[in-house]
Motif scaffolding. Structure first.
Motif, PDB file in Angstrom:
ATOM      1  N   LEU A  74      14.799   2.480   7.178  1.00 22.92           N
ATOM      2  CA  LEU A  74      14.050   2.546   5.919  1.00 22.92           C
ATOM      3  C   LEU A  74      12.718   3.211   6.234  1.00 22.92           C
ATOM      4  N   GLN A  75      12.514   4.417   5.695  1.00 21.07           N
ATOM      5  CA  GLN A  75      11.273   5.138   5.940  1.00 21.07           C
ATOM      6  C   GLN A  75      10.388   5.005   4.709  1.00 21.07           C
ATOM      7  N   LEU A  76       9.128   4.659   4.915  1.00 20.52           N
ATOM      8  CA  LEU A  76       8.210   4.358   3.819  1.00 20.52           C
ATOM      9  C   LEU A  76       7.003   5.285   3.843  1.00 20.52           C
ATOM     10  N   TYR A  77       6.446   5.527   2.654  1.00 20.97           N
ATOM     11  CA  TYR A  77       5.318   6.446   2.554  1.00 20.97           C
ATOM     12  C   TYR A  77       4.491   6.111   1.329  1.00 20.97           C
TER      13      TYR A  77
ATOM     14  N   PRO B  77       7.218   3.531   8.792  1.00 21.97           N
ATOM     15  CA  PRO B  77       6.272   4.069   7.820  1.00 21.97           C
ATOM     16  C   PRO B  77       5.681   5.394   8.298  1.00 21.97           C
ATOM     17  N   GLN B  78       5.316   6.232   7.351  1.00 24.34           N
ATOM     18  CA  GLN B  78       4.561   7.444   7.675  1.00 24.34           C
ATOM     19  C   GLN B  78       3.102   7.182   7.349  1.00 24.34           C
ATOM     20  N   VAL B  79       2.212   7.516   8.286  1.00 22.53           N
ATOM     21  CA  VAL B  79       0.791   7.262   8.104  1.00 22.53           C
ATOM     22  C   VAL B  79       0.012   8.565   8.235  1.00 22.53           C
ATOM     23  N   GLY B  80      -1.173   8.572   7.611  1.00 21.21           N
ATOM     24  CA  GLY B  80      -2.034   9.743   7.687  1.00 21.21           C
ATOM     25  C   GLY B  80      -3.407   9.437   8.211  1.00 21.21           C
ATOM     26  N   SER B  81      -3.574   8.208   8.747  1.00 19.66           N
ATOM     27  CA  SER B  81      -4.871   7.821   9.284  1.00 19.66           C
ATOM     28  C   SER B  81      -4.686   6.776  10.367  1.00 19.66           C
TER      29      SER B  81
ATOM     30  N   GLN C 167       1.550  11.757  10.257  1.00 20.83           N
ATOM     31  CA  GLN C 167       1.508  13.015   9.518  1.00 20.83           C
ATOM     32  C   GLN C 167       0.126  13.643   9.582  1.00 20.83           C
ATOM     33  N   GLY C 168       0.075  14.880  10.072  1.00 16.14           N
ATOM     34  CA  GLY C 168      -1.158  15.635  10.068  1.00 16.14           C
ATOM     35  C   GLY C 168      -1.318  16.411   8.775  1.00 16.14           C
TER      36      GLY C 168
END
Length: 339
Positions: A91-94, A115-119, A137-138
């Motif tokens: 389960l991928q979350l964003y 999860p995908q994070v940006g910080s 994620q950049g």
């Protein structure tokens, strides 16, 4: 090495979720069959029955595990229930809070949470709730981008954060080839996630004109002109198409709600009107003024020269990464040659 696998998959290559329905069963199954982790994209509205159909169709095309991605900014509780009931691998979350209760519920169903994070702050929260891996994620990434940091600066900080937690880190943002894979490994990642490169594949559900633009154009821009009403505060990286260049300075008070209808599309089984400046990317069913629609892409798009089968993309990236490391970074032993 990173290509030796992550989360039980043969290769450390993840096909990022492409939405709203661009990464369908055909693409996900092709990636899974080639040894990568493919991710379906759940609808941005509650549609558990449709989502079950997508999962089951994917299982008719592959006997390999795969995952489903959910954007938490939209209604999702019933969709997540369907995902857990179907016991997909991941389960991928964003774009929302990955709670400890959700992680526990997923683990009880035998589903891993990524999860995908940006910080850095988001990454810390993910570690605290016990996730199985973190996708970093950049700002180089295509589509909706939640953070402002580049992958080069954010990735090593997250790698250091999880060093003692046995949590794999997946690098995302601007990566399209073996060189990007090796660079991510050097920064400490165990895998890479590719969106734009898999968007430009034969199995992708993107409209042919969209795919052609990914090959023809080589520049992107970080903007917020698309989908302001539907998804406020969600900037995106898009191709610099002629339409975008004409409208890139759209006044902040304007959005898609009062714009003309420029096309129609069937998205996850629902007929949708597409207004100018809507954030909807064109899929194969889309009709109308395709070139005036949003076309998301990451900064690595200039390296994409051809539409390829997904399996060929994985083969080229893995072999390219292996060759680069063997030729450039492994010193010759017992030889008089200078390295």
């Amino acid at each position: 090495m990173g290509w030796r696998g992550i989360l039980g998959f043969e290769y450390g290559i993840v096909q990022a979720p492409l939405g709203p329905d661009i990464s369908g069963p055909e693409l996900v199954a092709a990636v899974a069959n080639a040894g990568g982790l493919g991710l379906l994209r759940a609808p941005d509205w509650e549609a558990p029955d449709h989502l079950r159909e997508l999962i089951r169709k994917t299982r008719t095309l592959t006997d390999k595990p795969f995952g489903v991605a959910v954007v938490l900014a939209f209604p999702h509780k019933e969709n997540i229930r369907a995902i857990l009931d179907e016991k997909v691998a991941v389960l991928q979350l964003y774009w929302g809070e990955c709670s400890e209760d959700l992680v526990l519920e997923a683990h009880q169903a035998g589903v891993k949470v990524v999860p995908q994070v940006g910080s850095f702050e988001e990454a810390k929260k993910a570690v605290d709730v016990g996730v199985d891996a973190i996708m970093v994620q950049g700002v180089e990434a295509g589509g909706h981008v939640i953070g402002q940091d580049t992958l080069l600066t954010l990735l090593p900080r997250v790698v250091d954060l999880v060093r003692n937690h046995d949590i794999p880190v997946i690098a995302a943002g601007g990566i399209v080839d073996g060189r990007g894979y090796v660079a991510a490994l050097a920064l400490g990642a165990q895998a890479v996630a590719l969106g734009t490169r898999f968007l430009a594949t034969e199995e992708s559900y993107a409209h042919p004109i969209y795919k052609r633009k990914l090959v023809e154009l080589d520049k992107t821009e970080y903007t917020d002109i698309f989908g302001r009403a539907r998804w406020p505060g969600a900037p995106q990286r898009v191709l610099k198409t002629p339409f975008f260049m004409d409208w890139r300075t759209l006044p902040h008070h304007e959005n898609e709600t009062d714009q003309p209808i420029i096309g129609r599309s069937n998205i996850h089984g629902m007929e949708k009107e597409i207004r100018r400046f809507a954030g909807t990317v064109p899929n194969v069913t889309t009709t109308g003024d395709i070139e005036s629609m949003a076309m998301y892409a990451g900064q690595g798009v200039g390296l994409i020269k051809k539409i390829l089968p997904a399996s060929e993309v994985i083969k080229i990236i893995v072999e390219g990464a292996q060759s680069l490391i063997q030729q450039k970074f492994i010193p010759e032993k017992l030889s008089g040659d200078r390295v």
